[in-house]
Write an enzyme that holds these catalytic residues in place. Structure first.
Site, short mmCIF file in Angstrom:
data_model
loop_
_atom_site.label_atom_id
_atom_site.label_comp_id
_atom_site.label_asym_id
_atom_site.label_seq_id
_atom_site.Cartn_x
_atom_site.Cartn_y
_atom_site.Cartn_z
N GLU A 151 -8.22 -9.28 -12.47
CA GLU A 151 -7.39 -8.04 -12.38
C GLU A 151 -8.63 -7.03 -11.95
OE1 GLU A 151 -4.36 -7.75 -11.63
OE2 GLU A 151 -3.79 -8.91 -13.56
N HIS A 152 -8.15 -6.04 -10.98
CA HIS A 152 -9.03 -5.21 -10.37
C HIS A 152 -10.14 -5.74 -9.90
CE1 HIS A 152 -6.69 -1.27 -11.68
NE2 HIS A 152 -6.10 -2.21 -12.19
N THR A 153 -10.16 -6.75 -9.26
CA THR A 153 -11.18 -7.58 -8.56
C THR A 153 -11.01 -7.40 -7.27
OG1 THR A 153 -10.06 -9.52 -9.33
CG2 THR A 153 -11.76 -9.06 -10.61
N ASP A 154 -9.79 -7.51 -6.71
CA ASP A 154 -9.39 -7.44 -5.32
C ASP A 154 -10.22 -6.41 -4.34
OD1 ASP A 154 -7.59 -5.36 -5.94
OD2 ASP A 154 -6.05 -6.37 -4.89
N SER B 254 19.79 -0.63 1.87
CA SER B 254 19.26 -1.39 0.70
C SER B 254 20.17 -1.23 -0.53
CB SER B 254 17.85 -0.76 0.12
OG SER B 254 17.78 -0.98 -1.26
N LEU C 277 5.51 -6.38 -10.76
CA LEU C 277 5.49 -7.55 -9.97
C LEU C 277 5.49 -7.46 -8.70
CD1 LEU C 277 8.38 -8.87 -12.43
CD2 LEU C 277 5.78 -9.22 -12.57
N SER C 278 5.01 -6.51 -7.95
CA SER C 278 4.94 -6.36 -6.45
C SER C 278 6.34 -6.16 -5.85
CB SER C 278 3.95 -7.46 -5.99
OG SER C 278 2.76 -7.45 -6.25
N GLU D 65 1.20 -0.27 3.20
CA GLU D 65 1.40 0.46 2.02
C GLU D 65 0.05 1.48 1.62
OE1 GLU D 65 2.18 -1.83 -1.16
OE2 GLU D 65 1.92 -0.84 -2.74
N ASP E 11 -1.77 -8.28 -3.59
CA ASP E 11 -0.40 -8.56 -3.79
C ASP E 11 0.28 -9.01 -2.59
OD1 ASP E 11 -0.57 -7.31 -5.83
OD2 ASP E 11 -0.17 -5.32 -5.63
C1 GLA Z 1 -2.28 -3.52 -8.18
C2 GLA Z 1 -2.68 -3.54 -6.85
C3 GLA Z 1 -3.70 -4.92 -6.41
C4 GLA Z 1 -4.46 -5.17 -7.56
C5 GLA Z 1 -4.00 -4.86 -9.06
C6 GLA Z 1 -5.01 -5.02 -10.12
O1 GLA Z 1 -1.33 -4.80 -8.36
O2 GLA Z 1 -1.74 -3.66 -5.98
O3 GLA Z 1 -4.21 -4.58 -5.28
O4 GLA Z 1 -5.56 -4.34 -7.35
O5 GLA Z 1 -3.26 -3.78 -9.15
O6 GLA Z 1 -5.56 -6.39 -10.06
#
Ligand code: GLA
Length: 389
Positions: A39-42, A73, A131-132, A166, A178
């Site tokens: 998480e928060h590594t991307d 929608s 959940l994107s 985005e 995501d």
């Molecule tokens: C959100 C962002 C991703 C990622 C996560 C944390 O989902 O859209 O790019 O940074 O947070 O891992």
């Protein structure tokens, strides 16, 4: 309004027929995702390990001659129309339509001739749960426009286009995880993504064979300034990398962590750096265990990731911590918040026959603290974006 008991692909197709008459030329689906770990590594050019959910967004669409896009929608039961002027510059369409217009804009920016289209959108991916849902919407629209226009864009290049929609059109400074997950994940696998060069490896994640399940717990925590906090975390990481003289925190290995931390004056930056560096290593360790089919053994890494997000990255909230603690106390092998933080979902790795007990334990802990009841669902790693037959 559409009938919520109907399958999402039928709702999209029926929505198309009701709005526009006739049949759609096709239907394209893109899933939501959870991140198993990383998480928060991307945006630190590190490693992530997401998998796609069975919950999907479906776009039913056909091509139009005019350079115009009409979109309905089911979520707002609203139809919007935008034209070439609206996609000439980022940000002209706002609200949910920005995710659709953003994809048209990003494809045009990448040099493609995007066909006009009529689109009808239905979705089972909950909004605002981490959940994107936005990546699912972007990626389903992207798949539809690529096919309708006969445009060539290899799968490995598609996430960047959706991400630009985005980042630039909508204006959210998110990383590449995501959209990569939604587009490139495969059923039965987690996607090991190197966010520096975007190379991927499909890692078998066979929960059934191991007698395990992943329980996703929607914390239902109210939104707490997540956007501003996300951008602030990104800035801290960039400041840390720059103070350490590396291109990105990915370049600091766990064996160099103590030396690196000693070079940083600011205690908060030290904590942020420690999270990212140790989290990258946890992804690598998780991948190694999964390659060896030791699925059960990843539990402690998931929990360690949570502790790091709670104490070092400081992105959890009481509802989330309560769900993790209650799941672990009820026998989960590991549990962690998944996604950007400040709410959203927790995932718990559990014995397949313990879902009811773990769910009941989390619900009881929530009730005791007076939180809005959580939502729970067990999920299997599912396919990425695709055209439906
Ligand atoms: C959100 C962002 C991703 C990622 C996560 C944390 O989902 O859209 O790019 O940074 O947070 O891992």
């Amino acid at each position: 309004m559409t009938d919520p008991t109907r399958a999402v692909e039928d709702r999209a197709a029926a929505g198309f027929t009701t709005r526009y008459g006739g049949q759609a030329a096709g239907r394209w689906a893109a899933p939501g995702r959870v991140n198993l770990i990383g998480e928060h590594t991307d945006y630190n050019e590190g490693f992530v390990l997401p998998f796609a959910l069975p919950l999907r967004t479906v776009v039913a669409a056909d091509r139009q001659d005019a350079e115009q896009w009409t979109v309905w929608s089911e979520l707002s039961d609203e139809t919007i129309t935008f034209g070439a002027d609206d996609v000439a510059e980022a940000g002209r369409v706002t609200g949910w339509g920005a995710y659709v217009a953003g994809v048209v804009w990003a494809l045009r920016e990448a040099g493609h001739r995007v066909p006009g289209a009529r689109l009808a959108i239905a979705s089972d991916v909950p909004l605002g749960s981490g959940l994107s849902s936005s990546a699912a919407l972007e990626s389903a629209v992207l798949a539809a426009l690529l096919d309708l226009g006969g445009l060539e864009l290899p799968a490995e290049l598609q996430p960047r286009v959706a991400q630009r929609a985005e980042n630039v059109y909508v204006g959210a400074p998110t990383g590449i995880m995501d959209q990569s997950a939604v587009i490139r994940c495969r059923a039965g696998h987690a996607l090991f993504l190197d966010c520096r060069d975007e190379s991927v490896e499909q890692i078998p994640f066979d929960l059934d064979a191991a007698g395990l399940a992943v329980l996703v717990i929607d914390s239902r925590a109210p939104h707490r300034h997540a956007d501003g906090e996300y951008a602030a975390r990104r800035r801290s990481c960039e400041a840390g990398a720059s103070a350490l003289g590396v291109p990105a925190l990915r370049d600091v290995g766990v064996d160099q962590l103590d030396t690196a931390l000693a070079q940083l004056d600011d205690e908060e930056t030290r904590r942020r750096v420690r999270h990212v560096v140790t989290e990258d290593q946890r992804v690598l360790d998780t991948v190694a265990l999964l390659r060896a089919a030791r699925v059960r053994d990843i539990g402690p890494l998931l929990t360690a990731s949570h502790v790091s997000m709670r104490d070092d990255f400081e992105i959890t909230v009481p509802e989330i911590d309560t769900a993790v603690e209650a799941a672990l106390a009820a026998g989960a092998l590991g549990a962690r918040m998944t996604g950007g933080g400040f709410g959203g979902c927790v995932l718990a790795l559990i014995e397949a026959d313990r879902a009811d007990e773990v769910t009941a334990a989390v619900e009881a802990a929530y009730a005791e603290r007076g939180f809005t009841a959580p939502g729970t669902v067990t999920v299997l790693p599912s396919p990425g974006a695709t055209r439906l037959p």
